[in-house]
Design an enzyme around this catalytic site. Structure first.
Site, mmCIF file in Angstrom:
data_model
loop_
_atom_site.group_PDB
_atom_site.id
_atom_site.type_symbol
_atom_site.label_atom_id
_atom_site.label_comp_id
_atom_site.label_asym_id
_atom_site.label_seq_id
_atom_site.Cartn_x
_atom_site.Cartn_y
_atom_site.Cartn_z
ATOM 1 N N TYR A 43 48.361 41.615 49.007
ATOM 2 C CA TYR A 43 47.237 40.752 48.622
ATOM 3 C C TYR A 43 46.046 41.450 47.977
ATOM 4 O O TYR A 43 45.226 40.786 47.343
ATOM 5 C CB TYR A 43 46.752 39.944 49.829
ATOM 6 C CG TYR A 43 47.690 38.821 50.142
ATOM 7 C CD1 TYR A 43 47.586 37.602 49.484
ATOM 8 C CD2 TYR A 43 48.721 38.980 51.054
ATOM 9 C CE1 TYR A 43 48.473 36.576 49.729
ATOM 10 C CE2 TYR A 43 49.615 37.962 51.310
ATOM 11 C CZ TYR A 43 49.484 36.765 50.645
ATOM 12 O OH TYR A 43 50.370 35.752 50.881
ATOM 13 N N GLY A 47 46.187 38.347 42.248
ATOM 14 C CA GLY A 47 47.237 37.510 42.818
ATOM 15 C C GLY A 47 47.472 37.836 44.270
ATOM 16 O O GLY A 47 46.621 38.391 44.951
ATOM 17 N N HIS A 63 40.397 36.905 52.118
ATOM 18 C CA HIS A 63 39.479 36.824 50.984
ATOM 19 C C HIS A 63 40.039 35.893 49.907
ATOM 20 O O HIS A 63 39.317 35.053 49.366
ATOM 21 C CB HIS A 63 39.224 38.227 50.426
ATOM 22 C CG HIS A 63 38.213 38.275 49.342
ATOM 23 N ND1 HIS A 63 38.553 38.477 48.032
ATOM 24 C CD2 HIS A 63 36.858 38.146 49.370
ATOM 25 C CE1 HIS A 63 37.457 38.474 47.294
ATOM 26 N NE2 HIS A 63 36.411 38.279 48.083
ATOM 27 N N ASP A 105 32.896 37.505 49.873
ATOM 28 C CA ASP A 105 32.872 38.933 49.554
ATOM 29 C C ASP A 105 32.300 39.753 50.711
ATOM 30 O O ASP A 105 32.823 40.820 51.048
ATOM 31 C CB ASP A 105 32.058 39.182 48.284
ATOM 32 C CG ASP A 105 32.757 38.709 47.018
ATOM 33 O OD1 ASP A 105 33.909 38.217 47.096
ATOM 34 O OD2 ASP A 105 32.147 38.816 45.938
#
EC number: 3.1.1.4
Length: 138
Positions: A43, A47, A63, A105
């Site tokens: 991950y 993508g 995330h 983030d």
């Protein structure tokens, strides 16, 4: 080296919040996102699919899921605002979408910091995508 510098300069103009994400990772986890997490596990990077391979890869999975829930802006392009207060990152601004991107983030940067001990560069850097086939829902 020159090619790397040119790529970095081009990214500065193209990917607003991704540069901010890199900055948050550096501030919080004390690592470079680009060199540590851009091609890690299933991950981390562009993508993502399959089963997260370790806690670090799970940070990237979460995330990605967080970005998937954001509506009304482009998480990878739109610039958000944040400040540092007593060593903590505080997401701000009036736009709820951009604030949500900042929170995604921030959470990932904290996750990277808290899971540094699981980071296994030798095992998961440029992990073969053929090993990332099983789909996992957010």
């Amino acid at each position: 080296m020159r090619t790397l510098w040119i790529m970095a300069v081009l990214l500065l103009g193209v990917e607003g919040s991704l540069i901010q994400f890199e900055t948050l990772i550096m501030k919080v986890a004390k690592k470079s996102g680009m060199f540590s997490y851009s091609a890690y596990g299933c991950y981390c990077g562009w993508g993502g699919q399959g089963q997260p391979q370790d806690a670090t890869d799970r940070c990237c999975f979460v995330h990605d899921c967080c970005y998937g829930k954001v509506t009304g802006c482009d998480p990878k392009m739109d610039i958000y605002t944040y400040s540092e207060e007593n060593g903590d990152i505080v997401c701000g601004g009036d736009d709820p979408c951009r604030k949500a991107v900042c929170e995604c983030d921030k959470a990932a940067a904290i996750c990277f910091r808290d899971n540094k001990d699981t980071y296994d560069w030798k095992k998961y850097w440029r992990f073969p995508t053929k090993n990332c086939q099983e789909s996992v829902p957010c």
